[in-house]
Design an enzyme around this catalytic site. Structure first.
Site, short mmCIF file in Angstrom:
data_model
loop_
_atom_site.label_atom_id
_atom_site.label_comp_id
_atom_site.label_asym_id
_atom_site.label_seq_id
_atom_site.Cartn_x
_atom_site.Cartn_y
_atom_site.Cartn_z
N HIS A 84 74.23 -106.01 -89.92
CA HIS A 84 73.83 -105.69 -91.17
C HIS A 84 74.79 -105.12 -92.00
O HIS A 84 75.85 -104.37 -91.70
CB HIS A 84 72.65 -104.70 -90.96
CG HIS A 84 71.12 -105.28 -90.70
ND1 HIS A 84 70.17 -104.71 -91.23
CD2 HIS A 84 71.08 -106.56 -90.11
CE1 HIS A 84 69.11 -105.59 -90.83
NE2 HIS A 84 69.67 -106.55 -90.15
N TYR A 213 65.34 -96.83 -96.03
CA TYR A 213 64.88 -95.29 -95.91
C TYR A 213 64.08 -95.06 -97.35
O TYR A 213 64.54 -95.16 -98.15
CB TYR A 213 66.02 -94.32 -95.92
CG TYR A 213 66.88 -94.68 -94.53
CD1 TYR A 213 66.67 -93.78 -93.48
CD2 TYR A 213 67.70 -95.58 -94.42
CE1 TYR A 213 67.44 -93.91 -92.29
CE2 TYR A 213 68.60 -95.82 -93.22
CZ TYR A 213 68.23 -94.97 -92.19
OH TYR A 213 69.02 -94.90 -91.08
N PRO A 305 67.09 -88.24 -86.07
CA PRO A 305 67.54 -89.47 -86.12
C PRO A 305 67.82 -90.12 -87.58
O PRO A 305 68.27 -91.25 -87.37
CB PRO A 305 66.35 -90.09 -85.43
CG PRO A 305 65.11 -89.18 -85.74
CD PRO A 305 65.66 -87.97 -85.60
N LYS A 309 72.72 -91.57 -85.47
CA LYS A 309 73.82 -91.20 -84.97
C LYS A 309 73.70 -90.93 -83.45
O LYS A 309 74.92 -90.96 -82.76
CB LYS A 309 74.59 -89.97 -86.04
CG LYS A 309 74.79 -90.23 -87.02
CD LYS A 309 76.37 -91.00 -87.04
CE LYS A 309 76.48 -92.05 -88.33
NZ LYS A 309 76.85 -93.30 -88.23
N TYR A 397 77.98 -93.67 -92.58
CA TYR A 397 76.72 -94.64 -91.96
C TYR A 397 77.29 -95.47 -90.64
O TYR A 397 76.93 -95.44 -89.72
CB TYR A 397 75.71 -95.17 -92.83
CG TYR A 397 74.57 -95.56 -92.21
CD1 TYR A 397 73.23 -94.97 -92.73
CD2 TYR A 397 74.26 -96.98 -91.45
CE1 TYR A 397 71.86 -95.33 -91.59
CE2 TYR A 397 73.15 -97.17 -90.93
CZ TYR A 397 71.87 -96.39 -91.14
OH TYR A 397 70.82 -96.81 -90.47
#
Ligand code: FAD
Ligand code: DHB
Length: 403
Positions: A84, A213, A305, A309, A397
């Site tokens: 991704h 998100y 979460p 990570k 990220y």
């Protein structure tokens, strides 16, 4: 292979590194050590089917992918995993994309379920003749301050004492390893959150191309995926809520409401294969070592979460630990061992901050504070509008090279 000698009462064995826990940390450590010719025994409380079926994280950083490749366990991941190049942030009923390669010099993430990583690591370890024991019980750590710490356990109806050069405590937050260290030796840092995540795995094609998100008045929601036919979705809920209060219809209704946007898009439903509620916490223990016992992964630290990570940190810890142990066997030098905790904790604290920050920005807190809501929205708008702010999210990220 571990040396083995029967005695009158039970069995006495020796290995170089005794590893407690066959999660991502313990299994990866056994592989990395084997690459250096160092033998290990992995002790796992659960049975193999249970460990391989446990649905958890799904996002692998580039560093985790590279390590799986290095140990020769990346083949199925590259075939079935999904590369991704970004995530979506949704708020004010509007989608916004964070483009990872553009913001991080070409870096990406891989979506591949933690249980698939665990399956691959177990299969490869056993195929190489590695010693991974499932369904062990009564694991106890003794003499961790000595040059020959001992793991005592019961397996196949026998009591076994496993003498080790080192013990790696990779047995997660609820394991026994951390408890073997005197409290006076440790400093603990905690943060509890007034919410948990209800996670589902559904047999339906993902409704979004990228991990999404979402911040709404009703709380956080997350859309993720495992394959072209499997979706993984999460809802912020009360951490003490009972999953029995969430029949499938209610879950889908809530997901529809939270994920709605003004443009033309809809969420496709499908059969729910798995569902559960997980509480969220931040936790760190320092140092991650006592004598010859080294803690790694969730045994030493937990992140909420949001930001994905947990598993990546577990893998990063054991990469540092394996090098330190190998250096000791090669040269007798304690330097790497002495530096392990501080080195690992630099990455741990960066991930702690990032996970706390993502969590704080995206969830509704119980007190319904209108000032805090405006701060969250302002931060979200800034994050998607400013390339500098977006780059900060993106580089954390995908995983920082330097911490
Ligand atoms: P674990 O995976 O916990 O492995 C520890 C192993 O030790 C387990 O197999 C356990 O059975 C074994 N064990 C425990 N006690 C003993 C004992 N006494 N003797 C022998 N063996 C023992 N992270 C994300 O990024 N995204 C997510 O969506 C996400 N969801 C999660 C959901 C749940 C329910 C949980 C608990 C965690 C989740 N995480 C998530 C976090 C992520 O899965 C962990 O960070 C990761 O599993 C850490 O790996 P580990 O090897 O350190 O520990
Ligand atoms: C997933 C889990 C996470 O915690 C996250 O932040 C993103 C994706 C997942 O399970 O796919």
């Amino acid at each position: 292979m571990a040396a083995f000698a029967a005695d009158g009462n039970g069995s006495d064995m020796h290995t170089q590194v005794g590893i407690v826990g066959a999660g991502p940390a313990g299994l990866m450590l056994s592989h990395l050590l084997a690459r250096h010719g160092i033998d290990s025994v992995v002790l796992e409380a659960r049975d193999r089917d249970y460990v391989e079926a446990r649905v958890r994280a799904g996002v692998l950083e580039q560093g985790t992918v590279d390590l799986l490749d290095e140990i020769g366990s990346g083949e199925r991941m590259h075939r079935e995993g999904l590369v991704h190049e970004g995530i979506e942030l949704r708020f004010d009923r509007t989608p916004h994309r964070i483009d990872f390669p553009a913001l991080t010099g070409g870096r990406t993430i891989m979506l591949y379920g933690q249980q698939e990583v665990v399956k691959d690591l177990i299969a490869a370890r056993l195929a190489a003749g590695g010693d991974v024991r499932f369904e062990v019980s009564d694991v106890r750590l003794d003499k961790i301050d000595s040059a020959e710490p001992v793991l005592s356990f019961r397996h196949d109806g026998r009591d076994i004492d496993l003498r080790c050069d080192f013990i790696a405590g990779c047995d997660g937050f609820h394991g026994v390893s951390r408890e073997a260290i005197p409290r006076s030796e440790l400093t603990e840092y905690h943060r509890e959150y007034p919410f948990g995540w209800l996670g589902i795995l559904a047999a339906v094609a993902p409704s979004a191309d990228e991990v999404t998100y979402t911040y709404t008045d009703r709380g956080f929601a997350l859309m993720s995926l495992r394959s072209p036919t499997l979706s993984r979705l999460y809802l912020q809920v009360d951490p003490n809520d009972d999953i029995a209060n969430w029949p499938d219809r209610r879950i889908w209704d809530e997901l529809h409401t939270r994920l709605a946007i003004d443009s033309d898009w809809s969420l496709t439903e499908g059969p729910i294969l798995e569902k559960g509620i997980t509480a969220m916490r931040s936790f760190v223990v320092e140092p991650m070592r006592c004598g010859r016992l080294f803690l790694a992964g969730d045994a030493a630290h937990i992140v909420p979460p949001t930001g994905a990570k947990g598993m990546n940190l577990a893998i990063a810890d054991v990469a540092v630990l394996a090098d330190a142990i190998a250096h000791w066997y090669d040269s007798g030098s304690e330097t790497g061992l002495d530096e392990y905790s501080a080195t690992a904790l630099r990455r741990v604290w960066r991930a702690q901050h990032f996970s706390w920050w993502m969590t704080s920005m995206l969830h509704r807190f119980g007190d319904d504070d209108p000032y805090q809501r405006q701060l969250q929205l302002s931060q979200l708008r800034y994050t998607v509008a400013s390339p500098a702010a977006a780059a900060s999210l993106a580089e954390n990220y995908v995983g920082l090279l330097k911490v």
